[in-house]
Scaffold this motif. Structure first.
Motif, PDB file in Angstrom:
ATOM      1  N   GLU A   1      -5.607  -1.880   5.089  1.00  0.00           N
ATOM      2  CA  GLU A   1      -4.535  -2.877   5.039  1.00  0.00           C
ATOM      3  C   GLU A   1      -4.197  -3.260   3.604  1.00  0.00           C
ATOM      4  O   GLU A   1      -3.017  -3.395   3.244  1.00  0.00           O
ATOM      5  N   SER A   2      -5.218  -3.387   2.765  1.00  0.00           N
ATOM      6  CA  SER A   2      -4.990  -3.821   1.386  1.00  0.00           C
ATOM      7  C   SER A   2      -4.302  -2.767   0.539  1.00  0.00           C
ATOM      8  O   SER A   2      -3.631  -3.098  -0.443  1.00  0.00           O
ATOM      9  N   THR A   3      -4.459  -1.517   0.896  1.00  0.00           N
ATOM     10  CA  THR A   3      -3.926  -0.433   0.060  1.00  0.00           C
ATOM     11  C   THR A   3      -2.703   0.251   0.663  1.00  0.00           C
ATOM     12  O   THR A   3      -2.116   1.121   0.034  1.00  0.00           O
ATOM     13  N   LEU A   4      -2.308  -0.138   1.884  1.00  0.00           N
ATOM     14  CA  LEU A   4      -1.198   0.527   2.566  1.00  0.00           C
ATOM     15  C   LEU A   4       0.094   0.354   1.765  1.00  0.00           C
ATOM     16  O   LEU A   4       0.557  -0.772   1.548  1.00  0.00           O
ATOM     17  N   PRO A   5       0.698   1.452   1.322  1.00  0.00           N
ATOM     18  CA  PRO A   5       1.956   1.323   0.567  1.00  0.00           C
ATOM     19  C   PRO A   5       3.049   0.677   1.424  1.00  0.00           C
ATOM     20  O   PRO A   5       3.079   0.834   2.641  1.00  0.00           O
ATOM     21  N   ASP A   6       3.934  -0.065   0.755  1.00  0.00           N
ATOM     22  CA  ASP A   6       5.002  -0.751   1.476  1.00  0.00           C
ATOM     23  C   ASP A   6       6.305   0.040   1.472  1.00  0.00           C
ATOM     24  O   ASP A   6       7.397  -0.523   1.613  1.00  0.00           O
ATOM     25  N   ARG A   7       6.184   1.366   1.308  1.00  0.00           N
ATOM     26  CA  ARG A   7       7.347   2.241   1.297  1.00  0.00           C
ATOM     27  C   ARG A   7       6.951   3.568   1.949  1.00  0.00           C
ATOM     28  O   ARG A   7       5.767   3.927   1.954  1.00  0.00           O
ATOM     29  N   PRO A   8       7.888   4.289   2.516  1.00  0.00           N
ATOM     30  CA  PRO A   8       7.550   5.597   3.090  1.00  0.00           C
ATOM     31  C   PRO A   8       7.049   6.560   2.019  1.00  0.00           C
ATOM     32  O   PRO A   8       7.681   6.737   0.981  1.00  0.00           O
ATOM     33  N   CYS A   9       5.884   7.152   2.238  1.00  0.00           N
ATOM     34  CA  CYS A   9       5.308   8.117   1.299  1.00  0.00           C
ATOM     35  C   CYS A   9       4.167   8.839   2.003  1.00  0.00           C
ATOM     36  O   CYS A   9       3.745   8.456   3.103  1.00  0.00           O
ATOM     37  N   HIS A  10       3.619   9.871   1.346  1.00  0.00           N
ATOM     38  CA  HIS A  10       2.530  10.650   1.952  1.00  0.00           C
ATOM     39  C   HIS A  10       1.301   9.777   2.205  1.00  0.00           C
ATOM     40  O   HIS A  10       0.622   9.924   3.228  1.00  0.00           O
ATOM     41  N   ALA A  11       0.992   8.886   1.276  1.00  0.00           N
ATOM     42  CA  ALA A  11      -0.199   8.038   1.438  1.00  0.00           C
ATOM     43  C   ALA A  11      -0.054   7.139   2.664  1.00  0.00           C
ATOM     44  O   ALA A  11      -1.005   6.978   3.445  1.00  0.00           O
ATOM     45  N   ARG A  12       1.126   6.540   2.831  1.00  0.00           N
ATOM     46  CA  ARG A  12       1.330   5.670   3.996  1.00  0.00           C
ATOM     47  C   ARG A  12       1.228   6.482   5.287  1.00  0.00           C
ATOM     48  O   ARG A  12       0.608   6.040   6.265  1.00  0.00           O
ATOM     49  N   THR A  13       1.807   7.675   5.270  1.00  0.00           N
ATOM     50  CA  THR A  13       1.741   8.535   6.456  1.00  0.00           C
ATOM     51  C   THR A  13       0.303   8.849   6.827  1.00  0.00           C
ATOM     52  O   THR A  13      -0.096   8.733   7.996  1.00  0.00           O
ATOM     53  N   ASP A  14      -0.514   9.240   5.847  1.00  0.00           N
ATOM     54  CA  ASP A  14      -1.911   9.588   6.116  1.00  0.00           C
ATOM     55  C   ASP A  14      -2.680   8.399   6.680  1.00  0.00           C
ATOM     56  O   ASP A  14      -3.438   8.544   7.651  1.00  0.00           O
ATOM     57  N   LEU A  15      -2.476   7.234   6.106  1.00  0.00           N
ATOM     58  CA  LEU A  15      -3.209   6.056   6.567  1.00  0.00           C
ATOM     59  C   LEU A  15      -2.791   5.665   7.984  1.00  0.00           C
ATOM     60  O   LEU A  15      -3.643   5.357   8.827  1.00  0.00           O
ATOM     61  N   LEU A  16      -1.499   5.686   8.260  1.00  0.00           N
ATOM     62  CA  LEU A  16      -1.045   5.291   9.596  1.00  0.00           C
ATOM     63  C   LEU A  16      -1.454   6.294  10.666  1.00  0.00           C
ATOM     64  O   LEU A  16      -1.704   5.925  11.815  1.00  0.00           O
ATOM     65  N   LEU A  17      -1.534   7.552  10.301  1.00  0.00           N
ATOM     66  CA  LEU A  17      -1.905   8.569  11.288  1.00  0.00           C
ATOM     67  C   LEU A  17      -3.395   8.593  11.583  1.00  0.00           C
ATOM     68  O   LEU A  17      -3.799   8.748  12.745  1.00  0.00           O
ATOM     69  N   HIS A  18      -4.217   8.442  10.536  1.00  0.00           N
ATOM     70  CA  HIS A  18      -5.628   8.811  10.683  1.00  0.00           C
ATOM     71  C   HIS A  18      -6.643   7.691  10.497  1.00  0.00           C
ATOM     72  O   HIS A  18      -7.782   7.831  10.944  1.00  0.00           O
ATOM     73  N   CYS A  19      -6.286   6.641   9.821  1.00  0.00           N
ATOM     74  CA  CYS A  19      -7.280   5.640   9.444  1.00  0.00           C
ATOM     75  C   CYS A  19      -7.272   4.448  10.399  1.00  0.00           C
ATOM     76  O   CYS A  19      -6.257   4.142  11.029  1.00  0.00           O
ATOM     77  N   PRO A  20      -8.416   3.738  10.503  1.00  0.00           N
ATOM     78  CA  PRO A  20      -8.476   2.561  11.378  1.00  0.00           C
ATOM     79  C   PRO A  20      -7.547   1.463  10.864  1.00  0.00           C
ATOM     80  O   PRO A  20      -7.490   1.187   9.667  1.00  0.00           O
ATOM     81  N   LEU A  21      -6.821   0.873  11.780  1.00  0.00           N
ATOM     82  CA  LEU A  21      -5.798  -0.101  11.417  1.00  0.00           C
ATOM     83  C   LEU A  21      -6.166  -1.490  11.925  1.00  0.00           C
ATOM     84  O   LEU A  21      -6.662  -1.643  13.055  1.00  0.00           O
ATOM     85  N   THR A  22      -5.937  -2.494  11.105  1.00  0.00           N
ATOM     86  CA  THR A  22      -6.137  -3.870  11.543  1.00  0.00           C
ATOM     87  C   THR A  22      -5.002  -4.268  12.490  1.00  0.00           C
ATOM     88  O   THR A  22      -3.934  -3.652  12.531  1.00  0.00           O
ATOM     89  N   ARG A  23      -5.268  -5.322  13.241  1.00  0.00           N
ATOM     90  CA  ARG A  23      -4.217  -5.838  14.117  1.00  0.00           C
ATOM     91  C   ARG A  23      -2.986  -6.247  13.310  1.00  0.00           C
ATOM     92  O   ARG A  23      -1.848  -6.039  13.740  1.00  0.00           O
ATOM     93  N   ALA A  24      -3.210  -6.749  12.092  1.00  0.00           N
ATOM     94  CA  ALA A  24      -2.077  -7.170  11.267  1.00  0.00           C
ATOM     95  C   ALA A  24      -1.203  -5.979  10.880  1.00  0.00           C
ATOM     96  O   ALA A  24       0.031  -6.079  10.867  1.00  0.00           O
ATOM     97  N   VAL A  25      -1.824  -4.841  10.560  1.00  0.00           N
ATOM     98  CA  VAL A  25      -1.047  -3.654  10.208  1.00  0.00           C
ATOM     99  C   VAL A  25      -0.237  -3.178  11.416  1.00  0.00           C
ATOM    100  O   VAL A  25       0.962  -2.871  11.306  1.00  0.00           O
ATOM    101  N   VAL A  26      -0.874  -3.131  12.579  1.00  0.00           N
ATOM    102  CA  VAL A  26      -0.182  -2.679  13.785  1.00  0.00           C
ATOM    103  C   VAL A  26       0.997  -3.591  14.099  1.00  0.00           C
ATOM    104  O   VAL A  26       2.122  -3.131  14.361  1.00  0.00           O
ATOM    105  N   GLU A  27       0.774  -4.893  14.060  1.00  0.00           N
ATOM    106  CA  GLU A  27       1.851  -5.828  14.373  1.00  0.00           C
ATOM    107  C   GLU A  27       2.959  -5.759  13.326  1.00  0.00           C
ATOM    108  O   GLU A  27       4.140  -5.919  13.649  1.00  0.00           O
TER     109      GLU A  27
END
Length: 501
Positions: free
Chosen positions: A199-225
């Protein structure tokens, strides 16, 4: 320094004839050694890069004074990797770089792995810039599996890259490794499993890093919402739809999302509930219905009641065998399914047993037949030929490289409207000389080239092609080239006697 393409473009007609001799399967070792010693760079390039070589010629290549010549051999896909790896400590970085870069092979082929001890030596001694992506393809599956526990620290550092597949005790050992670089690499991977860090490192723009995190990494409820309420990219919801840590209530919510792509992604989840499956099987979007129709929780009767359509314009290509074989019972269930997509999945299994090979070889679905032909080592000759004739998508030519692809009877295709099928006639050992000669004038360059190498080509036409700017090197590679012509070309540096020279 000229590229290989430029070297060939700059080669004159005599050099191209000598390059053809370098590929001629009938020439003796003495001719190859003569070419290696005296021929121009274009011929040496072809000799060292584009064919298997006898041991005596390999010895001479390894000792050759020209860096480019040795570098061509470093990328030869036709020789045993144990021969190429003799250049592992070559004094020229250019040669070492080409060895690490590996052979250039056309998809779907992959270079054969280098010996494990050579790979360890390269990881331990080569500059990082030489060990890019292509190098990884030359590492054996066995070494990749053992890298994380290897006694050499540099190798363990590479092994950290397999973090998601490592056992918990192996991860713990890497996090406490005696080597600081290994520990730091392990820590970087471990933090990706911390939802708070994600959650702390998730980029706030579309990019490869954001894609990788959203696809594969555990997400907090705040990120999902946040994704549900304020997606920053059009694909955000579709990406979290396949994330394995998605909360069950969000799975239910996304199963009713207005975006068909999101629903199609959700339909593939194994944790999809019965109520959601019942809704999705009658979804108004055909892609969603197709996606849910292969869900493992459905019975064959339930699948048969779904109104789905299987596309026939997909790419049916070769896929490397997985390191861990599929469960044979699952493969058999898929092969016997009424659903073409499941049968296609089974058809791509390299270990499919003979009874299922026979069954799927006569399947009424094009994708099933072609995937079986593309992937199974025992695909029958009749299936391989039929698949080549019926499938015109990517990697069609790979079918002709399969072990059982036929050669007999191919001459009947010499007048086929499809140029790739016409080229099959040039593979037929029984092709009539007049047919072969005609194919050397075919409108398609690949057909002309293949016919120019056919041993049944009439000698008069073969001699004429040695003066053809386009086809001279193919003609010189013809195994039926007379020995006296070979000797003359060697003696004259590839020049023909006559006014044209």
């Amino acid at each position: 320094m000229s590229t290989p393409e430029q070297i060939w473009a700059d080669a004159d007609l005599p050099a191209r004839r000598l390059a053809g001799l370098a590929l001629n399967p009938s020439v003796p070792e003495s001719v190859l050694l003569r070419l290696l010693s005296d021929a121009p760079l274009a011929a040496r390039m072809v000799l060292c890069r584009d064919r298997p070589l006898p041991d005596t010629v390999v010895d001479a290549v390894i000792q050759h004074p020209d860096t480019r010549t040795r570098s061509f051999f470093a990328r030869n896909p036709h020789v045993d990797p144990a021969q190429r790896v003799r250049l592992v400590d070559d004094p020229a970085w250019f040669v070492r770089a080409h060895l690490a870069g590996g052979p250039r092979v056309a998809a779907p082929a992959r270079p054969r792995p280098l010996p494990d001890e050579a790979v360890v030596h390269m990881i331990s001694t080569y500059e990082d810039e030489l060990l890019g992506g292509p190098f990884y393809q030359q590492i054996s599956a066995g070494l990749r599996r053992s890298m994380a526990t290897h006694p050499v620290a540099n190798v363990r550092h590479w092994g950290v890259g397999e973090w998601r597949s490592l056992a918990p005790d192996t991860r713990a050992a890497l996090l406490a490794d005696a080597d600081a670089g290994v520990r730091e690499a392990a820590q970087r991977h471990a933090r990706c499993e911390d939802p708070t860090w994600v959650e702390s490192t998730l980029p706030d723009r579309p990019c490869h890093a954001r894609t990788d995190l959203l696809l594969h990494c555990p997400l907090t409820r705040a990120v999902v919402e946040g994704v549900l309420a304020r997606p920053v990219g059009e694909e955000d919801k579709a990406m979290i739809a396949v994330n394995p840590t998605l909360p069950p209530d969000t799975v239910v919510l996304l199963a009713a999302d207005p975006d068909p792509e999101v629903r199609a992604r959700i339909a593939q989840r194994t944790d999809l509930g019965p109520a959601e499956r019942r809704t999705l099987v009658t979804d108004p979007d055909p892609d969603v219905r197709l996606a849910v129709s292969v869900h493992p929780a459905l019975s064959e009767e339930e699948r048969a009641r779904i109104d789905y359509q299987v596309p026939t314009d997909h790419f049916f290509v070769h896929n490397p065998a997985p390191e861990a074989p599929r469960d044979p019972r699952t493969v058999r269930r898929d092969a016997l399914s009424c659903h073409p997509l499941l049968r296609r999945r089974a058809a791509g299994d390299h270990l499919l047993p003979p009874d299922l090979v026979a069954r799927l070889a006569s399947d009424d679905d094009l994708g099933v037949r072609v995937l079986l032909a593309q992937n199974h080592p025992d695909a029958p000759a009749s299936l391989l030929l039929r698949s080549f004739l019926e499938y015109t998508g990517p990697e069609r030519s790979h079918l002709t490289t399969r072990p059982n692809f036929p050669t007999g009877g191919l001459a009947v295709f010499a007048d086929h409207e499809d140029s790739e099928v016409r080229a099959l006639a040039a593979r037929a050992p029984d092709a009539e000389p007049t047919t072969v000669a005609r194919l050397t004038q075919d409108p398609d360059p690949a057909v002309r080239a293949a016919a120019s190498r056919h041993p049944n080509l009439p000698q008069r036409r073969l001699a004429a092609l040695l003066d053809d700017e386009e086809l001279a090197h193919h003609a010189a590679a013809n195994a039926a080239l007379p020995p006296d012509v070979i000797r003359r070309l060697l003696r004259t540096g590839g020049r023909q006697a006559g006014p044209q020279e």
